[in-house]
Motif scaffolding. Structure first.
Motif, PDB file in Angstrom:
ATOM      1  N   GLN A   4       0.801  -1.221   0.000  1.00 30.92           N
ATOM      2  CA  GLN A   4       0.000   0.000   0.000  1.00 30.92           C
ATOM      3  C   GLN A   4       0.835   1.274   0.000  1.00 30.92           C
ATOM      4  OE1 GLN A   4      -3.422  -0.227  -0.235  1.00 30.92           O
ATOM      5  NE2 GLN A   4      -2.998  -2.414  -0.420  1.00 30.92           N
ATOM      6  N   LEU A   5       2.134   1.149   0.045  1.00 34.30           N
ATOM      7  CA  LEU A   5       3.000   2.324   0.145  1.00 34.30           C
ATOM      8  C   LEU A   5       3.025   3.078  -1.181  1.00 34.30           C
ATOM      9  CD1 LEU A   5       4.784   3.590   2.360  1.00 34.30           C
ATOM     10  CD2 LEU A   5       6.733   2.450   1.301  1.00 34.30           C
ATOM     11  N   LEU A   6       2.742   4.387  -1.128  1.00 39.56           N
ATOM     12  CA  LEU A   6       2.662   5.215  -2.331  1.00 39.56           C
ATOM     13  C   LEU A   6       3.916   6.044  -2.571  1.00 39.56           C
ATOM     14  CD1 LEU A   6      -1.000   6.556  -1.952  1.00 39.56           C
ATOM     15  CD2 LEU A   6      -0.209   4.563  -3.243  1.00 39.56           C
ATOM     16  N   GLU A   7       4.642   6.355  -1.492  1.00 46.66           N
ATOM     17  CA  GLU A   7       5.763   7.289  -1.638  1.00 46.66           C
ATOM     18  C   GLU A   7       6.868   6.943  -0.656  1.00 46.66           C
ATOM     19  OE1 GLU A   7       6.705  12.123  -1.518  1.00 46.66           O
ATOM     20  OE2 GLU A   7       4.714  11.365  -0.995  1.00 46.66           O
ATOM     21  N   ILE A   8       8.092   7.129  -1.098  1.00 47.84           N
ATOM     22  CA  ILE A   8       9.250   7.028  -0.219  1.00 47.84           C
ATOM     23  C   ILE A   8       9.760   8.434   0.037  1.00 47.84           C
ATOM     24  CG2 ILE A   8      11.615   6.187  -0.002  1.00 47.84           C
ATOM     25  CD1 ILE A   8      10.823   3.798  -1.687  1.00 47.84           C
ATOM     26  N   PRO A   9       9.839   8.851   1.301  1.00 54.76           N
ATOM     27  CA  PRO A   9      10.254  10.229   1.584  1.00 54.76           C
ATOM     28  C   PRO A   9      11.731  10.446   1.287  1.00 54.76           C
ATOM     29  CG  PRO A   9      10.100   8.974   3.613  1.00 54.76           C
ATOM     30  CD  PRO A   9       9.589   8.081   2.519  1.00 54.76           C
ATOM     31  N   ALA A  10      12.131  11.692   1.322  1.00 51.13           N
ATOM     32  CA  ALA A  10      13.534  12.036   1.069  1.00 51.13           C
ATOM     33  C   ALA A  10      14.437  11.330   2.075  1.00 51.13           C
ATOM     34  CB  ALA A  10      13.726  13.545   1.158  1.00 51.13           C
ATOM     35  N   LEU A  11      15.536  10.787   1.573  1.00 49.23           N
ATOM     36  CA  LEU A  11      16.503  10.087   2.411  1.00 49.23           C
ATOM     37  C   LEU A  11      17.592  11.045   2.859  1.00 49.23           C
ATOM     38  CD1 LEU A  11      16.876   6.820   0.294  1.00 49.23           C
ATOM     39  CD2 LEU A  11      15.461   7.169   2.317  1.00 49.23           C
ATOM     40  N   PRO A  12      18.279  10.733   3.945  1.00 50.88           N
ATOM     41  CA  PRO A  12      19.414  11.560   4.366  1.00 50.88           C
ATOM     42  C   PRO A  12      20.585  11.393   3.403  1.00 50.88           C
ATOM     43  CG  PRO A  12      19.300   9.604   5.720  1.00 50.88           C
ATOM     44  CD  PRO A  12      18.071   9.584   4.864  1.00 50.88           C
ATOM     45  N   GLY A  13      21.633  12.151   3.610  1.00 50.31           N
ATOM     46  CA  GLY A  13      22.781  12.081   2.716  1.00 50.31           C
ATOM     47  C   GLY A  13      23.700  10.909   2.982  1.00 50.31           C
ATOM     48  N   SER A  14      23.428  10.148   4.050  1.00 54.44           N
ATOM     49  CA  SER A  14      24.383   9.131   4.499  1.00 54.44           C
ATOM     50  C   SER A  14      24.266   7.753   3.855  1.00 54.44           C
ATOM     51  CB  SER A  14      24.284   8.988   6.022  1.00 54.44           C
ATOM     52  OG  SER A  14      22.934   8.790   6.415  1.00 54.44           O
ATOM     53  N   PRO A  15      23.076   7.257   3.427  1.00 49.11           N
ATOM     54  CA  PRO A  15      23.010   5.870   2.954  1.00 49.11           C
ATOM     55  C   PRO A  15      23.886   5.612   1.733  1.00 49.11           C
ATOM     56  CG  PRO A  15      20.808   6.722   3.336  1.00 49.11           C
ATOM     57  CD  PRO A  15      21.735   7.874   3.429  1.00 49.11           C
ATOM     58  N   LYS A  16      24.541   4.446   1.721  1.00 47.82           N
ATOM     59  CA  LYS A  16      25.318   4.022   0.561  1.00 47.82           C
ATOM     60  C   LYS A  16      24.580   2.971  -0.259  1.00 47.82           C
ATOM     61  CE  LYS A  16      29.822   5.106   2.579  1.00 47.82           C
ATOM     62  NZ  LYS A  16      31.179   4.614   2.917  1.00 47.82           N
ATOM     63  N   THR A  17      23.545   2.348   0.351  1.00 47.28           N
ATOM     64  CA  THR A  17      22.775   1.321  -0.339  1.00 47.28           C
ATOM     65  C   THR A  17      21.293   1.520  -0.045  1.00 47.28           C
ATOM     66  OG1 THR A  17      24.590  -0.253  -0.092  1.00 47.28           O
ATOM     67  CG2 THR A  17      22.448  -1.157  -0.664  1.00 47.28           C
ATOM     68  N   ALA A  18      20.466   1.407  -1.095  1.00 44.65           N
ATOM     69  CA  ALA A  18      19.020   1.486  -0.922  1.00 44.65           C
ATOM     70  C   ALA A  18      18.367   0.395  -1.767  1.00 44.65           C
ATOM     71  CB  ALA A  18      18.501   2.852  -1.333  1.00 44.65           C
ATOM     72  N   TRP A  19      17.461  -0.373  -1.128  1.00 42.96           N
ATOM     73  CA  TRP A  19      16.741  -1.456  -1.795  1.00 42.96           C
ATOM     74  C   TRP A  19      15.249  -1.157  -1.727  1.00 42.96           C
ATOM     75  CZ3 TRP A  19      19.550  -5.727  -3.691  1.00 42.96           C
ATOM     76  CH2 TRP A  19      20.891  -5.787  -3.293  1.00 42.96           C
ATOM     77  N   VAL A  20      14.591  -1.159  -2.885  1.00 47.30           N
ATOM     78  CA  VAL A  20      13.145  -0.942  -2.966  1.00 47.30           C
ATOM     79  C   VAL A  20      12.572  -2.072  -3.814  1.00 47.30           C
ATOM     80  CG1 VAL A  20      11.307   0.621  -3.659  1.00 47.30           C
ATOM     81  CG2 VAL A  20      13.461   1.557  -2.774  1.00 47.30           C
ATOM     82  N   TYR A  21      11.861  -3.011  -3.179  1.00 49.83           N
ATOM     83  CA  TYR A  21      11.370  -4.202  -3.866  1.00 49.83           C
ATOM     84  C   TYR A  21       9.873  -4.382  -3.635  1.00 49.83           C
ATOM     85  CZ  TYR A  21      16.027  -6.259  -4.838  1.00 49.83           C
ATOM     86  OH  TYR A  21      17.290  -6.513  -5.307  1.00 49.83           O
ATOM     87  N   ASP A  22       9.174  -4.839  -4.651  1.00 51.50           N
ATOM     88  CA  ASP A  22       7.776  -5.284  -4.522  1.00 51.50           C
ATOM     89  C   ASP A  22       6.886  -4.221  -3.898  1.00 51.50           C
ATOM     90  OD1 ASP A  22       8.344  -7.830  -5.590  1.00 51.50           O
ATOM     91  OD2 ASP A  22       9.079  -8.512  -3.649  1.00 51.50           O
ATOM     92  N   MET A  23       6.857  -3.069  -4.533  1.00 51.45           N
ATOM     93  CA  MET A  23       5.986  -1.971  -4.115  1.00 51.45           C
ATOM     94  C   MET A  23       5.054  -1.647  -5.293  1.00 51.45           C
ATOM     95  SD  MET A  23       7.236  -1.016  -1.052  1.00 51.45           S
ATOM     96  CE  MET A  23       8.763  -0.773  -0.116  1.00 51.45           C
TER      97      MET A  23
END
Length: 286
Positions: A206-225
């Protein structure tokens, strides 16, 4: 632990003698004990700081030693109640307890790590102390919400909590964040102020949006949305790897950061594909 005992119901009498005559025992691993056996053991637990209960035939956990620091309760099907927590408790792990619907407040403890796994009827969490650093809830399908999260929390993992609808505000100290299989979750809290190093967002239908991320992450995974429509930019400048899969409602990614070295995308309606977009699998320098 140097002074520890493994106790099974089949050898209870022999080990009870050891238990009562060696007062320096600090760790007890208890398998398949009854309610009365546990009560007999714990009333003489003068030095016990770590207690592991597995497959015990108990409906409630007996009164705990006041000096206890670590408690694990595993696959105790009938446990529905816990006593007051010792003030010294810093670790609590409860897994495979399907009769458990709620826990007492943990505010009087110095709890740092709380793990709740496969508690099928657990509907809510108690208030937690300011000392909490790790919180993980997995396979708790009736869990609908979380308590206020303390400043200082560094790890938050929520997996297969199918009725979870809201995640409260997260503290700036948060460094690891995983949300997986929370099918009714419609909104994430603000994340741009946190210290995240990795972000894992998976199977939140049911997730419609991913908010702004901080400047620190080196890896981001977005699956099955499947309903995800927007990933807020800008993406973190330190981001090295971005994976976006099975998000068919997503039309476009934000501008990619300069230092990104790997991008994996599939099964989303990228508006750039008509113009020869190569983002399905891209490695910088390859």
């Amino acid at each position: 632990y140097k002074h520890s005992v493994y106790l099974n119901a089949s050898n209870f009498s022999a080990y009870l003698w050891v238990w009562k005559n060696v007062p320096t025992i600090r760790a007890l691993d208890c398998d398949a004990a009854t309610q009365q056996q546990l009560q007999d053991l714990l009333q003489d637990a003068k030095a016990l700081t770590s207690l592991y209960l597995e497959v015990c035939s108990i409906s409630s956990v007996p009164a705990l030693p006041e000096q206890l620091e670590k408690l694990t309760v595993c696959e105790c099907d009938e446990v529905a109640d816990f006593p007051a927590w010792p003030e010294s408790l810093s670790w609590l792990d409860v897994s495979g307890c399907p009769a458990l619907e709620k826990l007492p407040s943990l505010l009087t403890t110095v709890l740092q790590q709380l793990y709740l796994v496969n508690c099928k009827t657990l509907a809510r969490l108690p208030d937690v102390p300011s000392t909490l650093r790790h919180l993980a809830c997995s396979a708790c399908p009736f869990l609908r919400g979380l308590p206020e999260l303390p400043d200082g929390l560094t790890y938050l993992s929520l997996e297969d909590c199918e009725r979870l609808q809201v995640i409260p505000e997260v503290p700036s100290s948060l460094a690891e964040f995983t949300v997986n299989g929370c099918r009714r979750l419609q909104q994430l809290p603000a994340l741009s102020h946190t210290a995240l190093g990795e972000v894992h967002l998976v199977n939140c239908e049911q997730l419609l949006e991913i908010p702004a991320l901080p400047g620190s992450p080196k890896t981001a995974w977005v699956y099955d949305m499947p309903l995800l429509q927007h990933i807020a930019g800008p993406l973190p400048q330190n981001l090295k790897q971005l994976s976006v899969h099975s998000s068919k409602a997503l039309q476009q990614l934000p501008a990619l950061p300069q230092h990104l070295t790997r991008l994996n995308c599939s099964s989303y309606a990228c508006s750039m594909r008509r113009r020869g977009c190569f983002c399905k699998s891209y490695t910088k320098g390859a």
